[in-house]
Each structure stands twice: as structure tokens, then as C-alpha cells.
Design a protein around this motif. Sequence first.
Motif: not given
Length: 218
Positions: A52-60, A206-218
Motif C-alpha cells: 500500500p502507498g503512504a498517501g501524501w505523506a509518502g510523496l512529501i 540505512a538512509y533510504i530505509a529510514f525515509f521509506v519507513n518514515l513515510a508510513y509513520f508520519v
Amino acid sequence: MSEETSTAQHASIKVRADNSVYKTPLIGGAPLIVLGTLRLGLRLDAGRGTSPGAGWAGLIVGILAVVVPFVWFAGGLALRRAKASIVLEDGTLSVRDRWGHLVRHSLEEDVTGLHKVRIPVEGHKDRVVITLVEEPPLVLDTRLWEQAQLQRLFDRLTAPPAQAPVREVGLVSWSDFRTRFPGAKVPWRQVHGWWFAAFVTVLVIAYIAFFVNLAYFV
């Protein structure tokens, strides 16, 4: 000697940092960077397959993942351009780093030589090492400084009162480099190229993993 010649020989010389080596490929690759940024953001927005996508949070977050290191890198270049310098004035040679810290301060006549060396690094190997009487040698990557002013500086240092000789050293190993120029500083990433590459690879993952996971927790 005419008065004009004497004045020219004693005029101050300021060599500023030149970031063209970094800016040119960055500007050339800007379209690909923009497209890659949008693709990453849209992928995090809409998702892919069963993810699933993270919506606008994922885009930002996807856009920020690229913008943050870009701004950091561009800021570093701007800081170096503003602060780093090599100045020869009133018979004194002063060198400041990218933070504006004074790293060398010697009399012009204390310059003992200009040594053209090639160090064992990937890519551009040529360096000029300026040796001094009391301070550690100064290692210059000539591509990173204003060419015309740097040449003026070298011309002055090889004329009286310094009369520093120019020596063609050629390619040297790191051990030979340290023996010839004790105390000369070369960036750690150049001396330990493989370790630096490994560190950057782990950091990027690690940087990419952090931001990818961050998109789903914002």
C-alpha cells in the motif's frame, strides 16, 4: 626594476575556492535528479503491487529524502566558496579552510618548495604540495581553486624572496608520501578509499530505509 613591476610583485594575491568540479556534473544531472525524486515520491504515495502507498505523506517524505542531502551538499559548496582562501599579502601566506579557520600562517620566504605529485587515489591524482620551514606541508588539489589566481601565487612563490624550487615528484605510494612530506594532511576518504566506499554504501542503505519507513509513520 620599474616602479610598476615592483608594485606588481608586492601586490596581494587572494585565491578563492572554485567549486566547478562539483557544480558542473550536478547541474548536468539536475533533470535526472528531479525525475528520480518525483518517481520516488509518487511510488511512496501510491505504493506498488500489493504494497500500500503512504498517501501524501509518502510523496512529501520521498521528495525530502532527495532534497535534504542536496541542500546539505549545496550549502557545503557555498560555505567553501565563501570561507576557503589562500592569501599572500605583505609577505605572509595565509590559508583558511571551508570553515574559515586559519590552517597555515607563514612568511612568504619560509616556503621551501612546490612539489608536483600524483597520489594513489581513484580519479584525479595530481596534487601540488607546498613545503614550509616550520609548518606542515600544504596539499592542494589545483582543480578546486581559481586557476588564474593560483598560477599568480605559484609564480610569486618561485620568485624572490621565496625563490621556491618546483620539483616533479611523480606518482608516490602513501608510505613514500608520508616520508617525503611528514605532517601533510590528505582527506581520510582518499587514503582509505575502500573503507570510505563501504561506509557510504551502508549509510545510503540505512538512509533510504529510514525515509521509506518514515513515510508510513508520519
